[in-house]
Write an enzyme that holds these catalytic residues in place. Structure first.
Site, PDB file in Angstrom:
ATOM      1  N   ASP A 143      48.168  32.472  43.398  1.00 15.50           N
ATOM      2  CA  ASP A 143      46.828  32.139  43.866  1.00 15.50           C
ATOM      3  C   ASP A 143      46.524  30.653  43.666  1.00 15.50           C
ATOM      4  O   ASP A 143      46.929  30.054  42.669  1.00 15.50           O
ATOM      5  CB  ASP A 143      45.823  32.999  43.091  1.00 15.50           C
ATOM      6  N   HIS A 144      45.798  30.059  44.614  1.00 14.25           N
ATOM      7  CA  HIS A 144      45.340  28.663  44.539  1.00 14.25           C
ATOM      8  C   HIS A 144      46.424  27.715  44.002  1.00 14.25           C
ATOM      9  O   HIS A 144      46.246  27.034  42.987  1.00 14.25           O
ATOM     10  CB  HIS A 144      44.081  28.565  43.680  1.00 14.25           C
ATOM     11  N   HIS A 192      33.134  29.519  44.052  1.00 13.88           N
ATOM     12  CA  HIS A 192      33.801  30.054  42.867  1.00 13.88           C
ATOM     13  C   HIS A 192      32.781  30.299  41.763  1.00 13.88           C
ATOM     14  O   HIS A 192      31.857  29.514  41.554  1.00 13.88           O
ATOM     15  CB  HIS A 192      34.871  29.077  42.365  1.00 13.88           C
ATOM     16  N   GLY A 193      32.967  31.399  41.034  1.00 13.93           N
ATOM     17  CA  GLY A 193      32.084  31.711  39.926  1.00 13.93           C
ATOM     18  C   GLY A 193      30.817  32.405  40.382  1.00 13.93           C
ATOM     19  O   GLY A 193      30.680  32.847  41.521  1.00 13.93           O
ATOM     20  N   HIS A 209      37.764  34.313  49.468  1.00 17.60           N
ATOM     21  CA  HIS A 209      37.870  34.019  48.036  1.00 17.60           C
ATOM     22  C   HIS A 209      36.477  33.957  47.426  1.00 17.60           C
ATOM     23  O   HIS A 209      35.471  33.905  48.123  1.00 17.60           O
ATOM     24  CB  HIS A 209      38.566  32.669  47.831  1.00 17.60           C
ATOM     25  N   SER A 242      32.847  37.049  43.860  1.00 22.57           N
ATOM     26  CA  SER A 242      32.007  37.489  42.744  1.00 22.57           C
ATOM     27  C   SER A 242      30.575  37.013  42.953  1.00 22.57           C
ATOM     28  O   SER A 242      30.333  35.901  43.413  1.00 22.57           O
ATOM     29  CB  SER A 242      32.539  36.924  41.421  1.00 22.57           C
TER      30      SER A 242
END
Length: 291
Positions: free
Chosen positions: A79-80, A181-182, A211, A214
């Site tokens: 990943d990434h 992200h996050g 991606h 969350s």
């Protein structure tokens, strides 16, 4: 049965595979146990930091052991991955899938590096799945204490997505459509229309990946899947659940020093989130229909 076939079925049937990261044997096992229980393919991911912690060879060995024990489709994704060299190292180690993330580079450099990785993977006797990324994802895999502003220039551009897929030979494309992200103070707002436009423009054999899912509202996730997302990454939600469970366990059992017992409530919380996400993605009982 390869990853590409599963993603094509997910697109046709309007469900999504879940991609979940691990940094320890116990969390990797938890992911596979849940996927086996609910009948879902298991996509295990390791970031560059997680690979440094677990080890490339060790991560591949963990995957192989789980395939032997659980008899479900299990894939290991790098990943990434931020450089061509690191991507090649994961390919050489035996990963099934590589996410080469050069999205911070200018378009031409992103194309060049991603194409090089795809060509390198194509020389292998076993088919690999290669994922590129276009657009810019802000934030980090943690609970953010501020609002994250997504700017217009961060979004994946529809025509660029078509060109990128054509020029690189990728199997999957990670896109920026309002995701971050996050988990931030404000809830991300996905551009569902943009997802649909990208899906219409990019060849059908190139799967779209979301991606940083969350903290995104369940209904938005469902709309994203209907618009063409076939693979969804969840990491921070799992980390938050695990950490909260572990903190509670340590507080309640201050005299206990047996780590696997202390960790059990954390893994239970981790698994509960996994089940919720796989149900949301429509991934329950899919293995029995894959043929």
């Amino acid at each position: 049965m390869d990853f590409k076939f599963i993603l094509s079925q997910a697109l046709k049937e309007h469900w999504a595979t879940g991609h979940f990261n691990f940094s320890e044997l116990d969390t990797a096992r938890a992911i596979v146990e849940v996927c086996a229980e609910v009948g879902s393919p298991a996509i295990l991911g390791t970031s560059e930091g997680e690979r440094a912690h677990v080890g490339l060879t060790e991560a591949v060995a963990i995957r192989d052991a789980f395939r032997k024990d659980f008899h479900i489709p299990i894939f290991l994704n790098a990943d990434h991955t931020k450089s061509v060299e690191a991507a090649k190292a994961a390919i050489d180690a035996g990963y099934d899938s590589i996410h080469i993330d050069l999205s911070a580079m200018p378009f031409e450099e992103n194309v060049k590096g991603t194409r090089e990785v795809a060509a390198y993977a194509g020389s292998r006797p076993v088919r690999l799945s290669i994922e590129g990324e276009l657009g810019y994802l802000r934030g980090e895999s943690k609970i953010q204490k501020e609002k994250i502003e997504v700017r217009a220039e961060d979004y994946t551009q529809v025509e660029q997505a078509r060109m990128f897929a054509s020029l690189t030979g990728i199997d999957r494309l990670a896109i920026a459509v309002g995701n971050i992200h996050g988990i931030s103070l404000d809830e991300p707002n996905l551009d569902i229309e943009r997802i649909g436009m990208i899906r219409e423009t990019v060849p059908e054999e190139v799967a779209l990946v979301l991606h940083a899912a969350s903290g995104i509202d369940d209904m938005q996730i469902k709309h994203a899947i209907q618009a063409g997302i076939a693979n969804i990454h969840i990491n921070t939600d799992l980390r938050v659940a695990y950490a909260a469970g572990l903190r509670k366990s340590l507080e309640e059992h201050k005299d206990d020093v047996v780590m696997y017992k202390l960790e059990a409530p954390a893994l239970d919380a981790f698994k509960a989130v996994l089940k919720e996400k796989l149900l949301l993605f429509g991934s329950y009982h899919r293995i029995e229909h894959l043929s």
